[in-house]
Design an enzyme around this catalytic site. Sequence first.
Site, PDB file in Angstrom:
ATOM      1  N   CYS A 147      -8.696   1.166   8.663  1.00  0.00           N
ATOM      2  CA  CYS A 147      -7.475   1.347   7.877  1.00  0.00           C
ATOM      3  C   CYS A 147      -6.481   2.069   8.780  1.00  0.00           C
ATOM      4  O   CYS A 147      -6.752   3.185   9.225  1.00  0.00           O
ATOM      5  CB  CYS A 147      -7.824   2.180   6.643  1.00  0.00           C
ATOM      6  SG  CYS A 147      -6.415   2.635   5.616  1.00  0.00           S
ATOM      7  N   CYS A 154       5.952   8.745   5.183  1.00  0.00           N
ATOM      8  CA  CYS A 154       6.375   7.529   4.470  1.00  0.00           C
ATOM      9  C   CYS A 154       7.626   7.866   3.686  1.00  0.00           C
ATOM     10  O   CYS A 154       7.746   8.966   3.148  1.00  0.00           O
ATOM     11  CB  CYS A 154       5.266   7.055   3.521  1.00  0.00           C
ATOM     12  SG  CYS A 154       5.643   5.483   2.679  1.00  0.00           S
ATOM     13  N   CYS A 158       6.279   7.515  -3.460  1.00  0.00           N
ATOM     14  CA  CYS A 158       5.461   7.294  -4.658  1.00  0.00           C
ATOM     15  C   CYS A 158       4.829   8.638  -5.056  1.00  0.00           C
ATOM     16  O   CYS A 158       4.164   9.278  -4.231  1.00  0.00           O
ATOM     17  CB  CYS A 158       4.376   6.251  -4.398  1.00  0.00           C
ATOM     18  SG  CYS A 158       5.072   4.664  -3.862  1.00  0.00           S
ATOM     19  N   CYS A 161       0.977   9.582  -4.419  1.00  0.00           N
ATOM     20  CA  CYS A 161       0.397   9.343  -3.093  1.00  0.00           C
ATOM     21  C   CYS A 161       0.664  10.536  -2.186  1.00  0.00           C
ATOM     22  O   CYS A 161       1.799  11.016  -2.100  1.00  0.00           O
ATOM     23  CB  CYS A 161       1.019   8.071  -2.502  1.00  0.00           C
ATOM     24  SG  CYS A 161       0.570   7.774  -0.776  1.00  0.00           S
ATOM     25  N   CYS A 385      -8.039   6.306  -0.340  1.00  0.00           N
ATOM     26  CA  CYS A 385      -6.706   5.733  -0.536  1.00  0.00           C
ATOM     27  C   CYS A 385      -5.738   6.765  -1.065  1.00  0.00           C
ATOM     28  O   CYS A 385      -6.013   7.461  -2.037  1.00  0.00           O
ATOM     29  CB  CYS A 385      -6.778   4.611  -1.562  1.00  0.00           C
ATOM     30  SG  CYS A 385      -7.890   3.333  -1.085  1.00  0.00           S
TER      31      CYS A 385
HETATM   32  N1  SAH Z   1       2.689   1.763   1.629  1.00  0.00           N
HETATM   33  C1  SAH Z   1       1.706   0.746   1.449  1.00  0.00           C
HETATM   34  C2  SAH Z   1       0.391   0.999   2.167  1.00  0.00           C
HETATM   35  C3  SAH Z   1      -0.214   2.391   2.101  1.00  0.00           C
HETATM   36  S1  SAH Z   1      -1.015   2.949   0.647  1.00  0.00           S
HETATM   37  C4  SAH Z   1       1.466   0.505  -0.007  1.00  0.00           C
HETATM   38  O1  SAH Z   1       1.883   1.327  -0.818  1.00  0.00           O
HETATM   39  O2  SAH Z   1       0.889  -0.509  -0.357  1.00  0.00           O
HETATM   40  C5  SAH Z   1      -2.440   1.967   0.420  1.00  0.00           C
HETATM   41  C6  SAH Z   1      -2.822   1.869  -1.053  1.00  0.00           C
HETATM   42  O3  SAH Z   1      -3.266   3.126  -1.592  1.00  0.00           O
HETATM   43  C7  SAH Z   1      -1.645   1.453  -1.923  1.00  0.00           C
HETATM   44  O4  SAH Z   1      -2.066   0.479  -2.836  1.00  0.00           O
HETATM   45  C8  SAH Z   1      -1.314   2.741  -2.632  1.00  0.00           C
HETATM   46  O5  SAH Z   1      -0.597   2.527  -3.805  1.00  0.00           O
HETATM   47  C9  SAH Z   1      -2.673   3.331  -2.855  1.00  0.00           C
HETATM   48  N2  SAH Z   1      -2.651   4.742  -3.205  1.00  0.00           N
HETATM   49  C10 SAH Z   1      -1.745   5.663  -2.832  1.00  0.00           C
HETATM   50  N3  SAH Z   1      -2.037   6.859  -3.373  1.00  0.00           N
HETATM   51  C11 SAH Z   1      -3.157   6.691  -4.087  1.00  0.00           C
HETATM   52  C12 SAH Z   1      -3.955   7.566  -4.859  1.00  0.00           C
HETATM   53  N4  SAH Z   1      -3.652   8.847  -4.963  1.00  0.00           N
HETATM   54  N5  SAH Z   1      -5.043   7.055  -5.466  1.00  0.00           N
HETATM   55  C13 SAH Z   1      -5.375   5.756  -5.321  1.00  0.00           C
HETATM   56  N6  SAH Z   1      -4.666   4.874  -4.595  1.00  0.00           N
HETATM   57  C14 SAH Z   1      -3.554   5.336  -3.992  1.00  0.00           C
END
Ligand code: SAH
Length: 393
Positions: A147, A154, A158, A161, A385
């Site tokens: 990964c 970023c 969000c 995250c 994640c």
């Molecule tokens: N910016 C991209 C890739 C990085 S995040 C994106 O958002 O897709 C990779 C994945 O992890 C994304 O699906 C994101 O929404 C998820 N993710 C982020 N924070 C998370 C959390 N706290 N718990 C579970 N998944 C999360």
Amino acid sequence: MTAFSLDPVPARRGKPPRHLADLTPEQRREAVIALGLPAFRADQLSRQYFTRHNADVATMTDLPAAARAGVANELFPRLLNPVREMVADGGATVKSLWQLGDGSRVESVLMRYGSTVGSEVPGAASVALGAESDATDEQPASRVTVCVSSQAGCGMACPFCATGQLGLTRNLSTAEIVDQVVAASRAVPDDQGPGRVSNVVFMGMGEPLANYAAVVGALHRLTDPAPAGIGMSPRRITVSTVGLVPRIKQLSGEGMAVTLAVSLHAPDDEARDELVPVNTRWKVAELLDAAREYFDVTGRRVSIEYALIRDVNDQGWRAELLGRLLNERGRGWVHVNPIPLNPTPGSRWTASRPGVERAFVNALRAAGIPTTVRDTRGRDIDGACGQLAAAEA
Ligand code: SAH
């Protein structure tokens, strides 16, 4: 951000030095000629790096000793300095913290599934992170997934995250992305053969499609056959996005049928505007249309990522709405990967209750949508994640 955006960028956020992996095969030939070497050296150096994962010119016995210093300086600058490695899941998950040349920090995570180590992890063989979750010929039960991060920090903000809380420091270069894969390949134990990274997911720090040119460059290096690149199958690569619709369309035209993952997290604009702020720009309907179009152009089944957040997006009506919206756009083009939220420090949100998660999955399956709950590897090392936040480390 208006007046301040004209201020000079702090010096430590410098542009990374040029590396072999930034260059197309043609540019590599030009670069070795500029060093006074014959053009064929470019392929030789490319094989050293992409096939043998060797960037140490001192050990390149096929390279004349007199050429080594120039090649090292011009084509193999050190990009990733290891700061820390953390191991979880009985050795099957390894998170690496890297410091870049300008002091920025990023993380990558290596995950082994269903092999000698991975099989000790309960359920490890039955779930995938990022890509398809069922073991198929495309995603064999035994695989090594890395990964990677595409940005330091970023800018997508969000709120659930960890990386999203940092803000954006800078884009990574193509070579800084590729070098994470090469470093992971070196770390795969010999009993699995050298370079046995089978899958790459762009699910580390950053929004890959906000660093489009560098990410597409990295996709070329990963998929181009040797000596131009590593020679991975595009279908073993997953690019995950918050949903930058014009970039999704552009990616579908690059001629590399990588798997697209869309971080949807809500089927309605009201919830998604909050969970994924870029939704205020590109709405759910537009995003799902672009995802379906991606499937039409590439033939790759799209993954919908859905972090289940207790009482926020896990209601039965949202599962039904999601199923309806996906089915309205056809059958067999999409699957859903719900994942229990990994709560980040200080977050007001937590994961859905197990019964609610089951009901959500069942509702989607009842609607005929292939649905697999995603693994949450590396939780105890903040490697799961959404937990990557290297700037804090
Ligand atoms: N910016 C991209 C890739 C990085 S995040 C994106 O958002 O897709 C990779 C994945 O992890 C994304 O699906 C994101 O929404 C998820 N993710 C982020 N924070 C998370 C959390 N706290 N718990 C579970 N998944 C999360």
